[in-house]
Scaffold this motif. Structure first.
Motif, PDB file in Angstrom:
ATOM      1  N   ARG A 139      19.915  26.492  66.509  1.00 15.72           N
ATOM      2  CA  ARG A 139      20.802  27.109  67.463  1.00 15.72           C
ATOM      3  C   ARG A 139      21.921  27.732  66.757  1.00 15.72           C
ATOM      4  O   ARG A 139      22.602  26.666  66.137  1.00 15.72           O
ATOM      5  CB  ARG A 139      21.100  26.109  68.512  1.00 15.72           C
ATOM      6  CG  ARG A 139      20.133  26.110  69.716  1.00 15.72           C
ATOM      7  CD  ARG A 139      20.249  27.445  70.868  1.00 15.72           C
ATOM      8  NE  ARG A 139      19.628  26.841  71.855  1.00 15.72           N
ATOM      9  CZ  ARG A 139      18.248  27.157  72.260  1.00 15.72           C
ATOM     10  NH1 ARG A 139      17.680  28.180  71.374  1.00 15.72           N
ATOM     11  NH2 ARG A 139      17.549  27.050  73.382  1.00 15.72           N
ATOM     12  N   ASN A 140      22.519  28.670  67.088  1.00 17.40           N
ATOM     13  CA  ASN A 140      23.765  29.114  66.683  1.00 17.40           C
ATOM     14  C   ASN A 140      24.851  28.506  67.557  1.00 17.40           C
ATOM     15  O   ASN A 140      25.084  29.057  68.548  1.00 17.40           O
ATOM     16  CB  ASN A 140      23.939  30.735  66.372  1.00 17.40           C
ATOM     17  CG  ASN A 140      25.235  31.099  65.881  1.00 17.40           C
ATOM     18  OD1 ASN A 140      26.050  30.307  65.524  1.00 17.40           O
ATOM     19  ND2 ASN A 140      25.399  32.356  65.683  1.00 17.40           N
ATOM     20  N   GLU A 141      25.679  27.692  67.045  1.00 17.70           N
ATOM     21  CA  GLU A 141      26.675  27.149  67.811  1.00 17.70           C
ATOM     22  C   GLU A 141      27.856  28.150  67.918  1.00 17.70           C
ATOM     23  O   GLU A 141      28.779  27.822  68.897  1.00 17.70           O
ATOM     24  CB  GLU A 141      27.047  25.688  67.549  1.00 17.70           C
ATOM     25  CG  GLU A 141      27.927  25.675  66.097  1.00 17.70           C
ATOM     26  CD  GLU A 141      26.897  25.923  64.855  1.00 17.70           C
ATOM     27  OE1 GLU A 141      25.956  25.984  64.951  1.00 17.70           O
ATOM     28  OE2 GLU A 141      27.493  25.597  63.962  1.00 17.70           O
ATOM     29  N   ARG A 142      27.983  29.195  67.299  1.00 12.75           N
ATOM     30  CA  ARG A 142      29.296  29.954  67.146  1.00 12.75           C
ATOM     31  C   ARG A 142      28.756  31.586  67.467  1.00 12.75           C
ATOM     32  O   ARG A 142      29.694  32.384  67.108  1.00 12.75           O
ATOM     33  CB  ARG A 142      29.933  30.033  65.975  1.00 12.75           C
ATOM     34  CG  ARG A 142      30.616  28.813  65.996  1.00 12.75           C
ATOM     35  CD  ARG A 142      31.258  28.383  64.498  1.00 12.75           C
ATOM     36  NE  ARG A 142      30.240  28.382  63.605  1.00 12.75           N
ATOM     37  CZ  ARG A 142      30.195  29.005  62.422  1.00 12.75           C
ATOM     38  NH1 ARG A 142      31.720  29.591  61.735  1.00 12.75           N
ATOM     39  NH2 ARG A 142      29.689  28.886  61.458  1.00 12.75           N
ATOM     40  N   GLY A 143      27.797  31.786  68.200  1.00 12.70           N
ATOM     41  CA  GLY A 143      27.174  33.093  68.341  1.00 12.70           C
ATOM     42  C   GLY A 143      28.058  33.542  69.718  1.00 12.70           C
ATOM     43  O   GLY A 143      28.422  32.986  70.550  1.00 12.70           O
ATOM     44  N   ALA A 144      27.833  35.109  69.822  1.00  8.44           N
ATOM     45  CA  ALA A 144      28.324  35.702  70.926  1.00  8.44           C
ATOM     46  C   ALA A 144      27.772  35.069  72.315  1.00  8.44           C
ATOM     47  O   ALA A 144      28.259  35.294  73.422  1.00  8.44           O
ATOM     48  CB  ALA A 144      28.330  37.163  70.765  1.00  8.44           C
ATOM     49  N   LEU A 145      26.540  34.696  72.133  1.00  6.81           N
ATOM     50  CA  LEU A 145      25.737  34.328  73.501  1.00  6.81           C
ATOM     51  C   LEU A 145      25.651  32.858  73.613  1.00  6.81           C
ATOM     52  O   LEU A 145      25.279  32.222  74.588  1.00  6.81           O
ATOM     53  CB  LEU A 145      24.278  35.128  73.428  1.00  6.81           C
ATOM     54  CG  LEU A 145      24.087  36.357  73.162  1.00  6.81           C
ATOM     55  CD1 LEU A 145      22.671  36.778  73.196  1.00  6.81           C
ATOM     56  CD2 LEU A 145      24.872  36.938  74.228  1.00  6.81           C
ATOM     57  N   THR A 146      26.275  32.054  72.822  1.00  7.51           N
ATOM     58  CA  THR A 146      26.044  30.607  72.725  1.00  7.51           C
ATOM     59  C   THR A 146      26.908  30.140  74.139  1.00  7.51           C
ATOM     60  O   THR A 146      27.928  30.549  74.553  1.00  7.51           O
ATOM     61  CB  THR A 146      27.094  30.044  71.565  1.00  7.51           C
ATOM     62  OG1 THR A 146      26.556  30.692  70.283  1.00  7.51           O
ATOM     63  CG2 THR A 146      26.964  28.591  71.680  1.00  7.51           C
ATOM     64  N   GLY A 147      26.043  29.430  74.951  1.00  6.66           N
ATOM     65  CA  GLY A 147      26.368  28.629  76.095  1.00  6.66           C
ATOM     66  C   GLY A 147      26.042  29.514  77.456  1.00  6.66           C
ATOM     67  O   GLY A 147      26.461  29.027  78.294  1.00  6.66           O
ATOM     68  N   LEU A 148      25.535  30.749  76.984  1.00  9.22           N
ATOM     69  CA  LEU A 148      25.324  31.738  78.217  1.00  9.22           C
ATOM     70  C   LEU A 148      23.805  31.619  78.540  1.00  9.22           C
ATOM     71  O   LEU A 148      23.146  31.510  77.621  1.00  9.22           O
ATOM     72  CB  LEU A 148      25.809  33.002  77.869  1.00  9.22           C
ATOM     73  CG  LEU A 148      27.308  33.187  77.418  1.00  9.22           C
ATOM     74  CD1 LEU A 148      27.386  34.634  77.130  1.00  9.22           C
ATOM     75  CD2 LEU A 148      28.061  32.991  78.315  1.00  9.22           C
ATOM     76  N   LYS A 149      23.645  31.615  79.725  1.00  6.65           N
ATOM     77  CA  LYS A 149      22.091  31.795  80.227  1.00  6.65           C
ATOM     78  C   LYS A 149      21.777  33.222  80.241  1.00  6.65           C
ATOM     79  O   LYS A 149      21.786  33.733  81.472  1.00  6.65           O
ATOM     80  CB  LYS A 149      22.091  30.995  81.393  1.00  6.65           C
ATOM     81  CG  LYS A 149      20.651  30.483  81.691  1.00  6.65           C
ATOM     82  CD  LYS A 149      20.576  29.348  82.667  1.00  6.65           C
ATOM     83  CE  LYS A 149      19.263  29.010  83.406  1.00  6.65           C
ATOM     84  NZ  LYS A 149      18.580  28.414  82.329  1.00  6.65           N
TER      85      LYS A 149
END
Ligand code: PLP
Length: 273
Positions: free
Chosen positions: A131-141
Protein backbone atom coordinates in the motif's frame (compact mmCIF):
# COMPACT_ATOMS: atom_id res chain seq x y z
CA UNK A 1 -34.81 -4.85 -7.17
CA UNK A 2 -34.96 -1.07 -7.19
CA UNK A 3 -31.92 1.17 -7.19
CA UNK A 4 -31.50 4.95 -7.03
CA UNK A 5 -30.17 6.67 -10.15
CA UNK A 6 -30.75 10.07 -11.75
CA UNK A 7 -32.67 11.37 -8.76
CA UNK A 8 -35.19 8.57 -8.34
CA UNK A 9 -35.88 4.85 -7.97
CA UNK A 10 -35.42 2.68 -11.06
CA UNK A 11 -35.68 -1.03 -11.84
CA UNK A 12 -32.21 -2.50 -11.75
CA UNK A 13 -32.81 -4.30 -15.09
CA UNK A 14 -33.51 -1.09 -16.98
CA UNK A 15 -31.28 1.40 -15.07
CA UNK A 16 -28.48 2.71 -17.30
CA UNK A 17 -25.36 4.82 -16.91
CA UNK A 18 -23.20 6.04 -19.79
CA UNK A 19 -20.50 3.69 -21.08
CA UNK A 20 -18.26 6.77 -20.89
CA UNK A 21 -18.95 7.31 -17.21
CA UNK A 22 -15.58 8.03 -15.64
CA UNK A 23 -16.32 5.61 -12.84
CA UNK A 24 -16.11 2.92 -15.54
CA UNK A 25 -13.40 4.27 -17.86
CA UNK A 26 -10.84 5.63 -15.40
CA UNK A 27 -12.02 4.54 -11.95
CA UNK A 28 -12.80 8.16 -11.05
CA UNK A 29 -15.31 7.56 -8.32
CA UNK A 30 -15.84 6.96 -4.64
CA UNK A 31 -18.10 4.68 -2.66
CA UNK A 32 -19.44 3.64 0.71
CA UNK A 33 -20.73 0.29 1.91
CA UNK A 34 -23.25 0.73 4.71
CA UNK A 35 -24.78 -2.10 6.71
CA UNK A 36 -28.57 -2.02 7.07
CA UNK A 37 -30.28 -4.00 9.82
CA UNK A 38 -34.01 -4.53 9.26
CA UNK A 39 -34.02 -1.62 6.83
CA UNK A 40 -32.14 0.76 9.12
CA UNK A 41 -28.65 1.93 8.12
CA UNK A 42 -25.83 1.65 10.67
CA UNK A 43 -23.49 4.63 11.30
CA UNK A 44 -24.83 6.45 8.24
CA UNK A 45 -23.64 9.88 9.40
CA UNK A 46 -20.05 8.66 9.68
CA UNK A 47 -20.28 7.05 6.24
CA UNK A 48 -21.62 10.27 4.71
CA UNK A 49 -18.84 12.30 6.34
CA UNK A 50 -16.30 9.94 4.78
CA UNK A 51 -18.09 10.13 1.40
CA UNK A 52 -17.68 13.92 1.47
CA UNK A 53 -14.01 13.62 2.50
CA UNK A 54 -13.38 11.18 -0.36
CA UNK A 55 -15.16 13.48 -2.84
CA UNK A 56 -13.04 16.43 -1.75
CA UNK A 57 -9.89 14.30 -2.00
CA UNK A 58 -10.74 13.50 -5.62
CA UNK A 59 -11.84 17.05 -6.42
CA UNK A 60 -15.42 15.95 -7.09
CA UNK A 61 -18.25 18.31 -6.09
CA UNK A 62 -19.55 17.63 -2.59
CA UNK A 63 -22.31 15.02 -2.78
CA UNK A 64 -25.79 16.30 -1.91
CA UNK A 65 -26.11 14.46 1.41
CA UNK A 66 -29.86 15.13 1.65
CA UNK A 67 -30.29 13.32 -1.64
CA UNK A 68 -28.00 10.49 -0.54
CA UNK A 69 -30.03 10.06 2.67
CA UNK A 70 -33.30 10.13 0.71
CA UNK A 71 -31.86 7.63 -1.76
CA UNK A 72 -30.77 5.24 1.01
CA UNK A 73 -34.17 5.44 2.69
CA UNK A 74 -36.05 4.89 -0.59
CA UNK A 75 -33.89 1.93 -1.65
CA UNK A 76 -34.21 0.32 1.78
CA UNK A 77 -37.95 0.78 1.79
CA UNK A 78 -38.34 -0.64 -1.73
CA UNK A 79 -36.22 -3.75 -1.02
CA UNK A 80 -36.96 -5.10 2.47
CA UNK A 81 -34.40 -7.57 3.83
CA UNK A 82 -33.11 -8.49 7.31
CA UNK A 83 -29.42 -7.74 6.71
CA UNK A 84 -28.44 -5.64 3.73
CA UNK A 85 -25.41 -3.84 2.35
CA UNK A 86 -26.16 -0.44 0.87
CA UNK A 87 -23.71 0.54 -1.81
CA UNK A 88 -23.41 4.26 -2.47
CA UNK A 89 -21.38 4.99 -5.60
CA UNK A 90 -20.55 8.54 -6.71
CA UNK A 91 -18.47 9.06 -9.84
CA UNK A 92 -17.04 11.84 -11.98
CA UNK A 93 -19.90 11.14 -14.38
CA UNK A 94 -20.05 10.99 -18.17
CA UNK A 95 -16.83 12.43 -19.60
CA UNK A 96 -14.41 12.43 -22.55
CA UNK A 97 -12.31 9.35 -23.42
CA UNK A 98 -9.37 10.57 -21.43
CA UNK A 99 -8.74 11.57 -17.87
CA UNK A 100 -10.11 15.13 -18.12
CA UNK A 101 -13.50 15.54 -16.51
CA UNK A 102 -16.41 16.48 -18.78
CA UNK A 103 -19.14 19.04 -18.33
CA UNK A 104 -21.69 16.57 -17.00
CA UNK A 105 -22.26 16.36 -13.28
CA UNK A 106 -21.44 13.36 -11.13
CA UNK A 107 -23.36 10.09 -11.18
CA UNK A 108 -24.95 8.89 -7.93
CA UNK A 109 -26.09 5.29 -7.65
CA UNK A 110 -27.46 3.71 -4.47
CA UNK A 111 -28.04 -0.03 -4.58
CA UNK A 112 -28.73 -2.73 -2.00
CA UNK A 113 -27.60 -6.32 -1.73
CA UNK A 114 -28.47 -8.99 0.78
CA UNK A 115 -25.69 -10.12 3.11
CA UNK A 116 -25.20 -12.57 5.96
CA UNK A 117 -23.53 -12.32 9.34
CA UNK A 118 -19.90 -13.34 8.92
CA UNK A 119 -18.32 -16.28 10.78
CA UNK A 120 -16.65 -15.38 14.08
CA UNK A 121 -13.19 -16.18 12.74
CA UNK A 122 -11.35 -16.40 9.45
CA UNK A 123 -7.99 -17.04 7.77
CA UNK A 124 -5.86 -14.30 6.19
CA UNK A 125 -2.73 -14.16 4.06
CA UNK A 126 -0.11 -11.48 3.58
CA UNK A 127 0.62 -10.37 0.03
CA UNK A 128 3.89 -9.13 -1.50
CA UNK A 129 2.32 -5.94 -2.90
CA UNK A 130 2.46 -2.72 -0.89
CA UNK A 131 0.00 0.00 0.00
CA UNK A 132 1.31 3.45 -0.83
CA UNK A 133 1.04 5.54 2.31
CA UNK A 134 1.75 8.77 0.38
CA UNK A 135 -0.33 8.49 -2.81
CA UNK A 136 -2.91 10.96 -4.07
CA UNK A 137 -5.63 8.40 -3.27
CA UNK A 138 -4.28 7.23 0.09
CA UNK A 139 -7.04 7.10 2.68
CA UNK A 140 -9.82 7.80 0.16
CA UNK A 141 -12.52 5.23 -0.49
CA UNK A 142 -12.28 5.27 -4.27
CA UNK A 143 -13.66 2.87 -6.84
CA UNK A 144 -10.06 2.19 -7.99
CA UNK A 145 -10.18 -1.19 -6.27
CA UNK A 146 -8.49 -3.48 -8.80
CA UNK A 147 -5.44 -3.97 -6.57
CA UNK A 148 -7.76 -5.17 -3.82
CA UNK A 149 -9.50 -7.50 -6.25
CA UNK A 150 -6.16 -9.08 -7.22
CA UNK A 151 -5.06 -9.46 -3.58
CA UNK A 152 -8.39 -10.90 -2.51
CA UNK A 153 -8.20 -13.50 -5.30
CA UNK A 154 -4.77 -14.48 -3.91
CA UNK A 155 -6.34 -14.90 -0.47
CA UNK A 156 -9.07 -17.13 -1.87
CA UNK A 157 -6.45 -19.30 -3.63
CA UNK A 158 -5.03 -19.98 -0.15
CA UNK A 159 -8.34 -20.72 1.52
CA UNK A 160 -8.41 -17.32 3.22
CA UNK A 161 -10.99 -14.53 3.08
CA UNK A 162 -8.71 -11.52 3.42
CA UNK A 163 -5.28 -10.37 2.26
CA UNK A 164 -3.18 -8.02 4.38
CA UNK A 165 -0.88 -5.37 2.96
CA UNK A 166 2.24 -3.76 4.39
CA UNK A 167 3.03 -0.20 3.27
CA UNK A 168 6.15 0.84 1.34
CA UNK A 169 8.24 1.02 4.53
CA UNK A 170 7.28 -2.45 5.71
CA UNK A 171 4.68 -1.51 8.28
CA UNK A 172 1.44 -3.40 8.70
CA UNK A 173 -1.33 -1.41 6.96
CA UNK A 174 -4.74 -2.98 6.29
CA UNK A 175 -6.67 -5.62 4.36
CA UNK A 176 -8.38 -5.33 0.98
CA UNK A 177 -11.62 -4.37 2.67
CA UNK A 178 -10.86 -4.31 6.37
CA UNK A 179 -8.64 -2.84 9.05
CA UNK A 180 -6.40 -5.01 11.18
CA UNK A 181 -5.83 -5.12 14.95
CA UNK A 182 -3.30 -7.10 16.98
CA UNK A 183 -3.07 -7.92 20.67
CA UNK A 184 0.37 -7.51 22.29
CA UNK A 185 0.86 -8.04 26.04
CA UNK A 186 -2.92 -7.99 26.39
CA UNK A 187 -3.27 -4.55 24.74
CA UNK A 188 -5.00 -3.84 21.45
CA UNK A 189 -3.08 -2.01 18.71
CA UNK A 190 -3.94 -0.98 15.16
CA UNK A 191 -1.86 0.82 12.51
CA UNK A 192 -2.28 4.63 12.48
CA UNK A 193 -3.87 6.39 9.50
CA UNK A 194 -0.36 7.52 8.48
CA UNK A 195 0.33 3.87 7.58
CA UNK A 196 -1.90 4.48 4.55
CA UNK A 197 -4.91 2.54 5.76
CA UNK A 198 -8.49 3.65 5.22
CA UNK A 199 -10.14 5.43 8.15
CA UNK A 200 -12.51 2.53 8.67
CA UNK A 201 -15.74 3.37 10.46
CA UNK A 202 -15.61 0.09 12.38
CA UNK A 203 -11.92 0.69 13.19
CA UNK A 204 -12.78 4.08 14.70
CA UNK A 205 -15.68 2.67 16.75
CA UNK A 206 -13.46 -0.13 18.08
CA UNK A 207 -10.78 2.42 19.05
CA UNK A 208 -13.43 4.51 20.87
CA UNK A 209 -15.12 1.55 22.54
CA UNK A 210 -12.07 -0.54 23.55
CA UNK A 211 -9.30 2.04 23.96
CA UNK A 212 -7.20 0.33 21.25
CA UNK A 213 -3.99 2.25 20.52
CA UNK A 214 -2.78 3.46 17.15
CA UNK A 215 0.78 2.14 16.82
CA UNK A 216 3.32 1.74 14.02
CA UNK A 217 3.66 -2.03 13.67
CA UNK A 218 6.13 -3.97 11.52
CA UNK A 219 4.51 -6.57 9.26
CA UNK A 220 6.19 -9.39 11.21
CA UNK A 221 4.09 -8.49 14.27
CA UNK A 222 1.68 -10.99 12.70
CA UNK A 223 4.15 -13.77 13.58
CA UNK A 224 4.07 -12.99 17.31
CA UNK A 225 0.80 -11.21 18.11
CA UNK A 226 -1.19 -13.02 20.79
CA UNK A 227 -4.40 -12.35 18.91
CA UNK A 228 -5.32 -10.77 15.59
CA UNK A 229 -8.68 -9.47 14.41
CA UNK A 230 -10.19 -7.61 11.47
CA UNK A 231 -12.83 -4.90 11.43
CA UNK A 232 -15.13 -3.76 8.64
CA UNK A 233 -18.71 -2.81 8.02
CA UNK A 234 -19.61 -6.32 6.88
CA UNK A 235 -17.28 -8.31 9.17
CA UNK A 236 -17.89 -6.20 12.31
CA UNK A 237 -15.12 -7.55 14.59
CA UNK A 238 -13.82 -10.84 13.21
CA UNK A 239 -11.09 -12.94 14.82
CA UNK A 240 -8.23 -14.36 12.74
CA UNK A 241 -7.43 -18.05 13.33
CA UNK A 242 -4.71 -18.39 10.66
CA UNK A 243 -2.28 -15.93 9.13
CA UNK A 244 -0.23 -17.47 6.30
CA UNK A 245 1.05 -20.76 7.80
CA UNK A 246 0.61 -19.65 11.43
CA UNK A 247 -2.36 -21.12 13.29
CA UNK A 248 -3.66 -19.13 16.25
CA UNK A 249 -5.15 -21.64 18.64
CA UNK A 250 -8.02 -20.77 20.93
CA UNK A 251 -9.49 -18.19 18.52
CA UNK A 252 -11.17 -15.91 19.37
CA UNK A 253 -8.81 -15.17 22.22
CA UNK A 254 -10.10 -13.40 25.35
CA UNK A 255 -9.26 -9.84 24.25
CA UNK A 256 -10.83 -10.29 20.82
CA UNK A 257 -13.89 -12.01 22.31
CA UNK A 258 -14.38 -9.01 24.59
CA UNK A 259 -14.00 -6.56 21.68
CA UNK A 260 -16.61 -8.57 19.73
CA UNK A 261 -19.00 -8.46 22.69
CA UNK A 262 -18.52 -4.75 23.29
CA UNK A 263 -19.00 -4.01 19.59
CA UNK A 264 -22.17 -6.10 19.31
CA UNK A 265 -23.69 -4.50 22.41
CA UNK A 266 -22.86 -0.89 21.53
CA UNK A 267 -23.64 -1.22 17.83
CA UNK A 268 -26.92 -2.98 18.59
CA UNK A 269 -27.96 -0.21 20.96
CA UNK A 270 -27.20 2.73 18.67
CA UNK A 271 -27.71 2.57 14.91
CA UNK A 272 -26.05 5.95 14.33
CA UNK A 273 -23.17 5.99 16.83
N1 PLP B 1 -9.95 -0.75 4.44
C1 PLP B 1 -10.42 -0.83 3.18
C2 PLP B 1 -9.46 -0.78 2.04
C3 PLP B 1 -11.79 -0.96 2.95
O1 PLP B 1 -12.26 -1.03 1.72
C4 PLP B 1 -12.67 -1.03 4.06
C5 PLP B 1 -14.11 -1.19 3.86
O2 PLP B 1 -14.59 -1.48 2.81
C6 PLP B 1 -12.15 -0.96 5.34
C7 PLP B 1 -10.78 -0.81 5.50
C8 PLP B 1 -13.05 -1.03 6.55
O3 PLP B 1 -13.80 0.15 6.64
P1 PLP B 1 -15.25 0.18 7.32
O4 PLP B 1 -15.10 -0.27 8.72
O5 PLP B 1 -15.64 1.62 7.22
O6 PLP B 1 -16.12 -0.73 6.52
Amino acid sequence: MKIWLDGGLQDIESARVSVFDHGLTVGDGIFETVKAVDGRPFALTRHLDRLTRSARGLGLPDPDLDEVRRACAAVLEANPMPLGRLRITYTGGHGPLGSDRGEHGPTLVVALGETARRPDSTAVVTVPWTRNERGALTGLKTTSYAENVVALARAHEHGATEALFANTVGQLCEGTGSNVFVVLDGEIHTPPLASGCLAGITRQLVIEWTGAKETDLPLDVLERAEEIFLTSTLRDVQAVHRVDARELTGTPGPVTAKAMRVFDERAGADLDP
